[in-house]
Motif scaffolding. Structure first.
Motif, mmCIF file in Angstrom:
data_model
loop_
_atom_site.group_PDB
_atom_site.id
_atom_site.type_symbol
_atom_site.label_atom_id
_atom_site.label_comp_id
_atom_site.label_asym_id
_atom_site.label_seq_id
_atom_site.Cartn_x
_atom_site.Cartn_y
_atom_site.Cartn_z
ATOM 1 N N VAL A 1 39.154 40.378 53.655
ATOM 2 C CA VAL A 1 38.222 41.943 53.384
ATOM 3 C C VAL A 1 38.810 43.084 53.293
ATOM 4 O O VAL A 1 40.526 42.987 53.576
ATOM 5 C CB VAL A 1 37.327 41.382 54.633
ATOM 6 N N TYR A 2 38.690 43.174 52.450
ATOM 7 C CA TYR A 2 40.003 44.478 51.788
ATOM 8 C C TYR A 2 38.906 46.030 52.279
ATOM 9 O O TYR A 2 37.297 46.114 51.723
ATOM 10 C CB TYR A 2 40.556 45.021 50.862
ATOM 11 N N GLU A 3 39.726 47.421 52.452
ATOM 12 C CA GLU A 3 38.732 48.370 52.561
ATOM 13 C C GLU A 3 39.931 49.542 51.468
ATOM 14 O O GLU A 3 41.133 49.370 52.171
ATOM 15 C CB GLU A 3 38.454 49.238 53.978
ATOM 16 N N ARG A 4 39.183 50.331 50.994
ATOM 17 C CA ARG A 4 39.614 51.114 50.190
ATOM 18 C C ARG A 4 39.850 52.369 51.529
ATOM 19 O O ARG A 4 39.365 53.012 51.793
ATOM 20 C CB ARG A 4 38.823 52.063 49.732
ATOM 21 N N PRO A 5 41.318 52.303 51.134
ATOM 22 C CA PRO A 5 41.637 53.253 52.340
ATOM 23 C C PRO A 5 41.595 55.146 51.741
ATOM 24 O O PRO A 5 40.848 55.595 50.342
ATOM 25 C CB PRO A 5 43.521 53.608 51.918
ATOM 26 N N ASN B 1 37.830 31.109 31.600
ATOM 27 C CA ASN B 1 37.951 31.991 30.422
ATOM 28 C C ASN B 1 37.502 33.554 30.921
ATOM 29 O O ASN B 1 37.713 34.079 29.909
ATOM 30 C CB ASN B 1 37.822 31.342 29.024
ATOM 31 N N VAL B 2 37.321 33.262 31.958
ATOM 32 C CA VAL B 2 37.398 35.137 33.054
ATOM 33 C C VAL B 2 37.777 35.278 33.775
ATOM 34 O O VAL B 2 37.765 34.281 35.354
ATOM 35 C CB VAL B 2 35.307 34.514 33.054
ATOM 36 N N HIS B 3 38.335 36.600 33.912
ATOM 37 C CA HIS B 3 39.444 36.582 34.854
ATOM 38 C C HIS B 3 39.038 38.037 35.226
ATOM 39 O O HIS B 3 38.066 38.976 34.665
ATOM 40 C CB HIS B 3 40.765 36.575 33.853
ATOM 41 N N PHE B 4 39.592 38.236 36.832
ATOM 42 C CA PHE B 4 38.644 39.858 37.265
ATOM 43 C C PHE B 4 39.709 40.450 36.628
ATOM 44 O O PHE B 4 40.610 40.435 36.156
ATOM 45 C CB PHE B 4 39.212 39.577 38.359
ATOM 46 N N PRO B 5 39.056 42.150 36.780
ATOM 47 C CA PRO B 5 39.668 42.495 35.549
ATOM 48 C C PRO B 5 40.911 43.341 36.320
ATOM 49 O O PRO B 5 40.683 43.342 37.668
ATOM 50 C CB PRO B 5 38.906 43.814 35.327
ATOM 51 N N TYR B 6 42.702 43.073 35.895
ATOM 52 C CA TYR B 6 43.444 43.626 37.006
ATOM 53 C C TYR B 6 43.406 45.395 37.526
ATOM 54 O O TYR B 6 42.670 45.854 36.972
ATOM 55 C CB TYR B 6 44.547 43.637 36.239
ATOM 56 N N PHE B 7 43.272 45.420 39.255
ATOM 57 C CA PHE B 7 43.067 46.518 39.033
ATOM 58 C C PHE B 7 44.268 46.324 40.877
ATOM 59 O O PHE B 7 44.735 45.592 41.270
ATOM 60 C CB PHE B 7 41.713 46.844 39.895
ATOM 61 N N PRO B 8 45.023 47.573 41.649
ATOM 62 C CA PRO B 8 46.162 47.811 42.295
ATOM 63 C C PRO B 8 45.600 47.349 43.315
ATOM 64 O O PRO B 8 45.356 48.297 44.273
ATOM 65 C CB PRO B 8 46.334 48.861 42.078
ATOM 66 N N LEU B 9 45.312 45.980 43.986
ATOM 67 C CA LEU B 9 45.239 45.835 45.096
ATOM 68 C C LEU B 9 45.503 46.049 46.064
ATOM 69 O O LEU B 9 45.441 45.859 47.075
ATOM 70 C CB LEU B 9 44.333 43.323 44.994
ATOM 71 N N SER B 10 47.492 45.805 46.566
ATOM 72 C CA SER B 10 47.638 46.268 46.971
ATOM 73 C C SER B 10 47.855 47.845 47.784
ATOM 74 O O SER B 10 47.975 48.086 48.776
ATOM 75 C CB SER B 10 49.452 46.363 46.801
ATOM 76 N N ASN B 11 46.661 48.400 46.307
ATOM 77 C CA ASN B 11 46.553 49.698 47.463
ATOM 78 C C ASN B 11 45.576 50.076 48.249
ATOM 79 O O ASN B 11 44.890 50.805 49.411
ATOM 80 C CB ASN B 11 46.007 50.995 46.135
#
Ligand SMILES: NC(=O)c1ccc[n+]([C@@H]2O[C@H](COP(=O)([O-])OP(=O)(O)OC[C@H]3O[C@@H](n4cnc5c(N)ncnc54)[C@H](OP(=O)(O)O)[C@@H]3O)[C@@H](O)[C@H]2O)c1
Length: 157
Positions: free
Chosen positions: A151-155, A125-135
């Motif tokens: 592993v992702y980095e903020r551009p 019942n707990v989801h990660f809040p949606y955000f544009p991961l493709s950015n």
């Protein structure tokens, strides 16, 4: 630098009440490896959840910050009452380890995301809040049984 680490399933599920919806030793081992020398920041509910797993054993981090709006004394951690001020001013390398509320508040300050993509769908019942991961830019991707360690980095703008 602020980093965040979490595991989510194909529906971005991260929790079931105040525990993890799954028992995946390979992901737990990854989490331990990535956080054992780290200064971590977590919410009060995640702190209680981890204490439930570790019982009387000490939590295996270098230093612990716990975010809570109300006053509470933690025997092994520093209380963060004003989370935004903390995020704006800290000079430390911080690894944010949950839960949902704290991830949401910290995401705008995080430069690196360690996401375990669990290739399945669980009940919870707990989801990660949606955000544009493709950015975000994918920096590395390691395949494992039933999961991908990404592993992702903020551009940089
Ligand atoms: N899959 C994963 O990788 C993963 C990792 C960690 C956790 N989880 C899951 O996430 C769930 C817990 O998430 P949650 O959102 O319920 O709890 P949480 O993020 O662990 O804790 C929320 C706490 O943060 C406090 N808070 C809220 N805003 C604040 C602010 N601006 N400054 C300081 N403190 C603030 C809240 O205080 P108040 O109560 O006073 O509002 C509350 O005590 C569990 O199901 C857990 O299993 C999953």
């Amino acid at each position: 630098m602020i980093s965040m680490i979490w595991a989510m399933d194909e529906n971005w599920l991260i929790g079931k009440d105040n525990i993890l919806p799954w028992h995946l030793p390979e992901d737990l081992a990854y989490f331990k490896r990535m956080t054992k020398e780290a200064t971590v920041l977590m919410g009060d509910l995640t702190y209680d959840s981890l204490k439930g797993y570790y019982k009387t054993k000490p939590l295996p981090f270098k230093k612990i910050y716990v975010a809570n709006i109300v006053d509470r004394a933690y025997p092994d951690a520093t209380l963060v009452k004003d989370l935004i001020k903390f995020l704006e001013n800290t000079k430390e390398d911080i690894m944010v380890i949950g839960g949902r509320t704290i991830y949401k508040l910290c995401l705008p300050y995080a430069n690196r995301l360690y996401i375990t993509h669990i290739l399945n769908r669980y009940e919870g019942n707990v989801h990660f809040p949606y955000f544009p991961l493709s950015n975000y830019q994918l920096i590395s991707k390691t395949m494992a049984d039933q999961m991908i360690f990404a592993v992702y980095e903020r551009p940089k703008l």
